[in-house]
Design a protein around this motif. Structure first.
Motif, PDB file in Angstrom:
ATOM      1  N   TYR A  21      -2.790   7.257  -0.561  1.00  0.00           N
ATOM      2  CA  TYR A  21      -2.307   5.964  -1.039  1.00  0.00           C
ATOM      3  C   TYR A  21      -2.355   5.890  -2.558  1.00  0.00           C
ATOM      4  CZ  TYR A  21      -3.043   4.531   3.833  1.00  0.00           C
ATOM      5  OH  TYR A  21      -3.013   4.438   5.198  1.00  0.00           O
TER       6      TYR A  21
ATOM      7  N   SER B 170       0.237   8.030  -4.371  1.00  0.00           N
ATOM      8  CA  SER B 170       1.614   7.547  -4.296  1.00  0.00           C
ATOM      9  C   SER B 170       1.927   6.537  -5.396  1.00  0.00           C
ATOM     10  CB  SER B 170       1.888   6.922  -2.916  1.00  0.00           C
ATOM     11  OG  SER B 170       1.134   5.729  -2.742  1.00  0.00           O
TER      12      SER B 170
ATOM     13  N   THR C  63       1.631  10.507   4.604  1.00  0.00           N
ATOM     14  CA  THR C  63       1.317   9.154   4.124  1.00  0.00           C
ATOM     15  C   THR C  63       1.790   8.961   2.691  1.00  0.00           C
ATOM     16  OG1 THR C  63      -0.603   9.009   5.576  1.00  0.00           O
ATOM     17  CG2 THR C  63      -0.544   7.512   3.695  1.00  0.00           C
ATOM     18  N   TYR C  64       1.511   9.957   1.850  1.00  0.00           N
ATOM     19  CA  TYR C  64       1.948   9.902   0.445  1.00  0.00           C
ATOM     20  C   TYR C  64       3.459   9.738   0.366  1.00  0.00           C
ATOM     21  CZ  TYR C  64       3.527  11.822  -4.006  1.00  0.00           C
ATOM     22  OH  TYR C  64       4.187  12.023  -5.187  1.00  0.00           O
TER      23      TYR C  64
ATOM     24  N   LYS D 164       5.696   8.678   2.638  1.00  0.00           N
ATOM     25  CA  LYS D 164       6.193   7.401   3.148  1.00  0.00           C
ATOM     26  C   LYS D 164       5.906   6.268   2.162  1.00  0.00           C
ATOM     27  CE  LYS D 164       5.669   8.536   8.075  1.00  0.00           C
ATOM     28  NZ  LYS D 164       4.906   8.214   9.309  1.00  0.00           N
ATOM     29  N   SER D 165       4.669   6.234   1.655  1.00  0.00           N
ATOM     30  CA  SER D 165       4.279   5.166   0.744  1.00  0.00           C
ATOM     31  C   SER D 165       5.078   5.221  -0.548  1.00  0.00           C
ATOM     32  CB  SER D 165       2.782   5.273   0.439  1.00  0.00           C
ATOM     33  OG  SER D 165       2.382   4.279  -0.457  1.00  0.00           O
ATOM     34  N   GLN D 166       5.191   6.422  -1.112  1.00  0.00           N
ATOM     35  CA  GLN D 166       5.893   6.574  -2.384  1.00  0.00           C
ATOM     36  C   GLN D 166       7.359   6.173  -2.251  1.00  0.00           C
ATOM     37  OE1 GLN D 166       8.195   8.856  -3.833  1.00  0.00           O
ATOM     38  NE2 GLN D 166       7.724   8.305  -5.948  1.00  0.00           N
TER      39      GLN D 166
ATOM     40  N   TYR E 213       7.743   2.062  -1.527  1.00  0.00           N
ATOM     41  CA  TYR E 213       7.485   1.166  -2.661  1.00  0.00           C
ATOM     42  C   TYR E 213       8.367   1.477  -3.862  1.00  0.00           C
ATOM     43  CZ  TYR E 213       3.609  -0.755  -0.028  1.00  0.00           C
ATOM     44  OH  TYR E 213       2.858  -1.381   0.937  1.00  0.00           O
TER      45      TYR E 213
ATOM     46  N   ASN F 109      -3.683  -3.065  -1.967  1.00  0.00           N
ATOM     47  CA  ASN F 109      -2.348  -2.489  -1.798  1.00  0.00           C
ATOM     48  C   ASN F 109      -1.708  -2.288  -3.172  1.00  0.00           C
ATOM     49  OD1 ASN F 109       0.185  -1.620  -1.139  1.00  0.00           O
ATOM     50  ND2 ASN F 109       0.651  -3.305   0.262  1.00  0.00           N
TER      51      ASN F 109
ATOM     52  N   GLY G 177       0.586  -0.297  -3.946  1.00  0.00           N
ATOM     53  CA  GLY G 177       2.019  -0.048  -3.865  1.00  0.00           C
ATOM     54  C   GLY G 177       2.844  -1.256  -4.263  1.00  0.00           C
TER      55      GLY G 177
ATOM     56  N   SER H 154       1.222   2.697   4.211  1.00  0.00           N
ATOM     57  CA  SER H 154       2.453   3.241   3.639  1.00  0.00           C
ATOM     58  C   SER H 154       3.519   2.166   3.465  1.00  0.00           C
ATOM     59  CB  SER H 154       2.989   4.371   4.530  1.00  0.00           C
ATOM     60  OG  SER H 154       3.204   3.904   5.852  1.00  0.00           O
ATOM     61  N   LYS H 155       3.262   0.962   3.977  1.00  0.00           N
ATOM     62  CA  LYS H 155       4.130  -0.195   3.760  1.00  0.00           C
ATOM     63  C   LYS H 155       3.317  -1.442   4.090  1.00  0.00           C
ATOM     64  CE  LYS H 155       6.151  -0.318   8.409  1.00  0.00           C
ATOM     65  NZ  LYS H 155       7.418  -0.347   9.187  1.00  0.00           N
TER      66      LYS H 155
END
Length: 534
Positions: free
Chosen positions: A106, A109, A236-237, A239-241, A244, A275, A277, A466-467
């Motif tokens: 997290y 990202s 995870t990285y 999806k999150s990157q 956002y 969070n 992101g 990730s969201k």
């Protein structure tokens, strides 16, 4: 002696003195530079980084090397310059390796806050080394001047004696004892392992994002458990990157209300719950809406623990060039969050009326539940309602009408509204939007209460993912002529779609009517909610 000869000698004397001063300055600069360089590269700083106590050290290998410990592989990436940095991760309160790896994903990202923290630590070390080097560079010159020419000649003669040789040997021995260069030759287990690209280590069956191509690892990742953890972290990285980054880009293109020349817009965020992101998204919304300041209504963290400093670093970096005001929420337990943001330059409200954005007045206080028992300035052990009463007294006794009360839970501002002492109460806490609701005070003066939804998209006190876990919200508050004139909510759904709310005007003047649908003081906005554990 002629006048011209006398003038020539005076000029020669001035020239010699200036030359001597210039020589001393040159010698001092050279010695100071050498001392500062040595001091810089033996310096270190202990900071809270990536939820760890971490030690940061400068290096000359041109890499950012992260030593993670005995369980996970070490990481490195080129800095594209000669200067590098070694980061040794220490203690953390993660309950499992899996939880720790998810945190890494997290944070990686959205790394801006952590990068800025390392850069600040490096600059602090460079500045301190320069100061100490400048002082050390003066010592030889001062000794030279204090001794005088006669004493210096005597010392030179004695240096060739048996006593001089013994003194030189003692200096060399002391230097070697302190330096211990032989100790650095001991091979470490980690040094015997080679650095290999992350893609090579994981194999062709795992696709890594392009921005991780330069990452190299050192260590054993041979077990299925280790492989699974790293694979999960990369997923995870990624999806999150992606989520956002796309959200921030879309936010920059939103069709928001444009402020007039005489208006000031403030971004209102709350309940981020780690969070990070959403920080870039919130900033993009603020930029699109013409915001020049930010209000933070608290609950930046989930527990208020030191390991959550990464969340505070992130929100600070996102809004670093704006005027920043905040309070701590009920989940920001203890004084860490308040003090940390204050040290970063935020105006953390503590029951005193301060100047706010747009020539307004601003009042606020941390949520009483953040420290277990409520406090008000020098009073401690107060109940929630007692702190609300103290806040109302401060608003009603202010030299000029308070424009905005910023609190975590809007119930803290209820009494101030009912007494007609504030234009607008801004809050968060319940994770959904409530209001704005118009309230007529006892003196016939109108005010509003408005609660924004969770900026982190948090479900209870958890927002990391990730969201967003639920709809995330950022609100834009507009001021004109030192009074609030409207609010525009902006929501980000969990599928990445934005919902831009209409600009909601606020009617404060006695001759302005309340728009249809506003609630009375007995409405939902004034119902007691401070028993809710959000």
């Amino acid at each position: 002696m002629s006048a011209s000869e006398s003038t020539g000698r005076v000029l020669l004397g001035h020239t010699l003195r200036l030359s001597r001063i210039a020589l001393f300055v040159a010698v001092w600069a050279a010695l100071a530079a050498m001392a500062a360089t040595v001091l810089f590269f033996v310096s270190s700083r202990t900071v809270v980084l990536a939820s760890h106590d971490a030690v940061v050290r400068p290096a000359l290998h041109g890499q950012m090397v992260i030593s993670t410990g005995p369980v996970l592989p070490d990481l490195r990436m080129s800095t594209d310059r000669r200067l590098g940095v070694d980061i040794s991760l220490g203690k953390t309160d993660a309950r499992s390796t899996e939880e720790l790896v998810k945190r890494y994903a997290y944070i990686a990202s959205q790394p801006e806050g952590q990068v800025a923290k390392v850069e600040k630590a490096m600059l602090d070390m460079a500045f301190d080394a320069a100061l100490r080097g400048a002082a050390l560079g003066l010592l030889p010159i001062l000794v030279w001047l204090v001794l005088g020419s006669a004493r210096r000649r005597e010392l030179v003669r004695r240096s060739w004696s048996r006593q001089g040789a013994l003194a030189a040997l003692l200096v060399v021995a002391l230097t070697l004892a302190l330096w211990q260069p032989w100790d650095r030759q001991r091979a470490l287990v980690a040094d015997e392992k080679e650095w290999i690209p992350l893609a090579e280590l994981l194999g062709p069956e795992i696709t890594i994002p392009a921005e991780l191509d330069r990452v190299e690892v050192r260590g054993d990742v041979t077990t299925r458990q280790s492989q699974r953890l790293i694979d999960s972290a990369i997923a995870t990285y990624d999806k999150s990157q992606k989520f956002y980054t796309r959200a921030a880009e879309a936010a920059a293109e939103l069709n928001l209300r444009e402020p007039e020349e005489d208006e000031t817009v403030v971004v209102l965020v709350s309940d981020r719950h780690d969070n990070i992101g959403m920080d870039a998204v919130a900033r993009a919304i603020g930029d699109a809406g013409g915001a020049t300041a930010v209000f933070n209504a608290g609950d930046d963290t989930s527990t208020g623990a030191r390991w959550e400093a990464f969340s505070l670093d992130s929100v600070d970096e996102a809004f670093a060039d704006l005027d920043r005001f905040g309070v701590a929420g009920n989940h920001d337990h203890g004084g860490f969050v308040h003090d940390y943001l204050s040290d970063l330059g935020w105006t953390m409200l503590d029951g005193q009326v301060v100047d706010g954005p747009g020539d307004t007045t601003l009042l606020g206080v941390d949520d009483p539940r953040s420290s277990g028992l409520g406090s008000w300035r020098d009073e401690t052990g107060l109940s929630f309602d007692e702190v609300g009463s103290r806040l109302a007294d401060a608003a009603c006794e202010a030299d000029e009408r308070v424009t905005t009360i910023l609190v975590h839970d809007s119930d803290l501002g209820t009494e101030a509204l009912e007494r007609g002492c504030v234009d607008l109460v801004l809050a968060g806490h319940v994770h959904v939007q409530v209001g704005p609701v118009r309230v007529m005070g006892a003196d016939g003066k109108a005010g509003y209460t408005y609660t924004t939804g969770t900026t982190g998209g948090a479900a209870y006190a958890i927002a990391v993912g990730s969201k967003p876990r639920r709809t995330a919200q950022v609100s834009l508050v507009t001021y004109r002529d030192s009074r609030p004139v409207g609010i525009q909510p902006v929501l980000l759904q969990t599928n990445g779609v934005f919902e831009v709310g209409e600009f909601i005007p606020l009617y404060l003047s006695p001759n302005e009517g309340s728009p249809e649908g506003d609630e009375s003081p007995e409405g939902s906005a004034l119902r007691s909610r401070h028993g809710h554990d959000r």
